[in-house]
Design a protein around this motif. Structure first.
Motif, PDB file in Angstrom:
ATOM      1  N   UNK A  78      30.943  46.451  46.496  1.00  0.00           N
ATOM      2  CA  UNK A  78      32.009  47.356  46.048  1.00  0.00           C
ATOM      3  C   UNK A  78      33.240  47.251  46.926  1.00  0.00           C
ATOM      4  N   UNK A  79      33.054  47.188  48.225  1.00  0.00           N
ATOM      5  CA  UNK A  79      34.210  47.080  49.128  1.00  0.00           C
ATOM      6  C   UNK A  79      34.936  45.749  48.935  1.00  0.00           C
ATOM      7  N   UNK A  80      34.181  44.696  48.615  1.00  0.00           N
ATOM      8  CA  UNK A  80      34.811  43.397  48.388  1.00  0.00           C
ATOM      9  C   UNK A  80      35.597  43.378  47.080  1.00  0.00           C
ATOM     10  N   UNK A  81      35.083  44.042  46.051  1.00  0.00           N
ATOM     11  CA  UNK A  81      35.821  44.150  44.790  1.00  0.00           C
ATOM     12  C   UNK A  81      37.130  44.911  45.010  1.00  0.00           C
ATOM     13  N   UNK A  82      37.072  46.010  45.756  1.00  0.00           N
ATOM     14  CA  UNK A  82      38.284  46.785  46.029  1.00  0.00           C
ATOM     15  C   UNK A  82      39.295  45.960  46.828  1.00  0.00           C
ATOM     16  N   UNK A  83      38.800  45.212  47.768  1.00  0.00           N
ATOM     17  CA  UNK A  83      39.677  44.353  48.571  1.00  0.00           C
ATOM     18  C   UNK A  83      40.340  43.290  47.708  1.00  0.00           C
ATOM     19  N   UNK A  84      39.577  42.684  46.808  1.00  0.00           N
ATOM     20  CA  UNK A  84      40.137  41.677  45.903  1.00  0.00           C
ATOM     21  C   UNK A  84      41.153  42.299  44.949  1.00  0.00           C
TER      22      UNK A  84
END
Length: 387
Positions: A117-123
């Motif tokens: 989830x944090x990686x999706x938000x970062x992307x």
């Protein structure tokens, strides 16, 4: 990746059709990005320079792949590059870890041990402005407005063309870009690292490879089409993957009902079956001196064939070489992957000498469960190519 990407694979059709169809048109951009990335991460030096192989190649592959996926300037953004590399590595590590749990605990393990989830938000932070602009223009002017950026020929445009209306959100499209990146970066980085190890470990193949590359470019220029004529180059990469593919097992499937083979073997419902990839590639009945690296093994096989499509080129599917799987579920991105691998190797041959540290042995592969990986800590020495 989320239930939407799991149940609806429209991004696979994007890879299979428009991405593959546009490889010729977009090859100059990918080539340019490879050149730029090498200059930044492996600068040409007169003396030997030690380079950590796998981590450096991941950065180069991330940039060259994303030049095609999202284009400039995002593909050169350091945080976006690192995000895609980390995502590709984390997906593999998390999947291996989750698979250690019994089935009823896997959903909980995935939720608590994954940072997806944090990686999706970062992307989304990187891609939101570009995605939202295209979504707003499509909503305002329609799909067929004259200035719609189809000429970008990037994965984002192709995803928008194939997505259903409820899939045209910043989050959904960002997730698809991450999924495509995972497929591209992990496998290609692993494969080219193995190629580098083999190039450094078996330098006797280098003169013939360079001669082929230089001759083809002199006669036909440097393009996606001229790569097709580099038969020894194709063979070298294919042989490297024969002995260094990512999995000991491939094409894993769950049996949905009892099945009886022609020899009477019964596979019960619920069992998992797979093809023994590594064992097949080491079968002496299929490959003479199967455990020995022969960079021109497949080009010598092609010499015995008539001209035209060869079953021995790397993108071809066969029952004896299954790095890309087989049948209708074979890897849809293999054409891009192989062309990218060739372009990476061509650039290396034309610009660098490579060697192993202290003339040591080829770095051994790593293994976990059924996965086989290129050595993640090994280094390769580079210097500017000498005549």
């Amino acid at each position: 990746m989320g239930p939407e990407a799991f149940h609806n694979h429209y991004h696979v059709e994007v890879i299979r059709s428009p991405l593959t169809r546009n490889l010729v048109a977009r090859f100059p951009d990918v080539q340019d990005e490879i050149k730029s990335a090498f200059e930044e991460y492996i600068p040409q030096t007169e003396e030997w320079t030690l380079i950590k192989a796998l981590s450096t190649i991941r950065k180069i592959v991330s940039r060259s792949s994303n030049r095609l996926f999202v284009g400039l300037p995002i593909c050169r953004n350091d945080d976006y590059r690192d995000l895609n590399v980390e995502f590709a590595v984390d997906v593999m590590k998390t999947a291996q870890f989750i698979n250690l749990f019994p089935n009823f605990l896997k959903p909980f393990a995935g939720r608590y041990f994954s940072n997806l989830e944090s990686q999706i938000q970062r992307a989304m932070g990187h891609l939101r402005p570009f995605i939202q602009e295209r979504l707003d223009n499509d909503a305002k002017y329609g799909k067929d407005w004259s200035e719609r950026p189809r000429n970008k020929n990037d994965a984002l445009s192709w995803l928008l063309d194939h997505a259903e209306e409820n899939q045209k959100t910043v989050r959904s499209l960002t997730t698809r870009i991450l999924v495509i990146n995972f497929a591209a970066i992990h496998t290609t980085s692993q494969a080219f690292t193995q190629v580098l190890f083999d190039l450094a470990a078996y330098p006797s193949f280098v003169p013939a490879l360079r001669e082929e590359v230089e001759t083809v470019i002199k006669e036909d220029g440097y393009s996606k089409m001229s790569l097709h004529k580099m038969v020894k180059l194709d063979s070298f990469i294919k042989e490297s993957q024969r002995l260094g593919a990512n999995n000991a097992l491939i094409m894993q499937r769950k049996v949905l009902k009892d099945f009886t083979f022609s020899d009477g073997t019964v596979v019960p419902k619920g069992h998992i079956i797979a093809v023994p990839n590594f064992a097949m590639h080491l079968d002496e009945e299929k490959y003479v001196n199967a455990s020995v690296f022969d960079g021109f093994r497949f080009s010598k096989m092609r010499e015995l064939q008539d001209e035209g499509f060869s079953k021995y080129q790397m993108v071809a599917l066969s029952h004896d070489y299954i790095v890309f799987g087989h049948g209708r579920h074979a890897c849809p991105g293999r054409f891009f992957a192989v062309n990218e691998l060739k372009a990476l190797l061509v650039h290396t041959l034309l610009n660098y000498d490579v060697a192993l540290e202290n003339d040591g042995p080829r770095p051994a592969n790593s293994a976990f469960n059924t996965r086989i990986s290129a050595n993640s800590t090994a280094s390769v020495m580079f210097r500017k190519k000498r005549s």
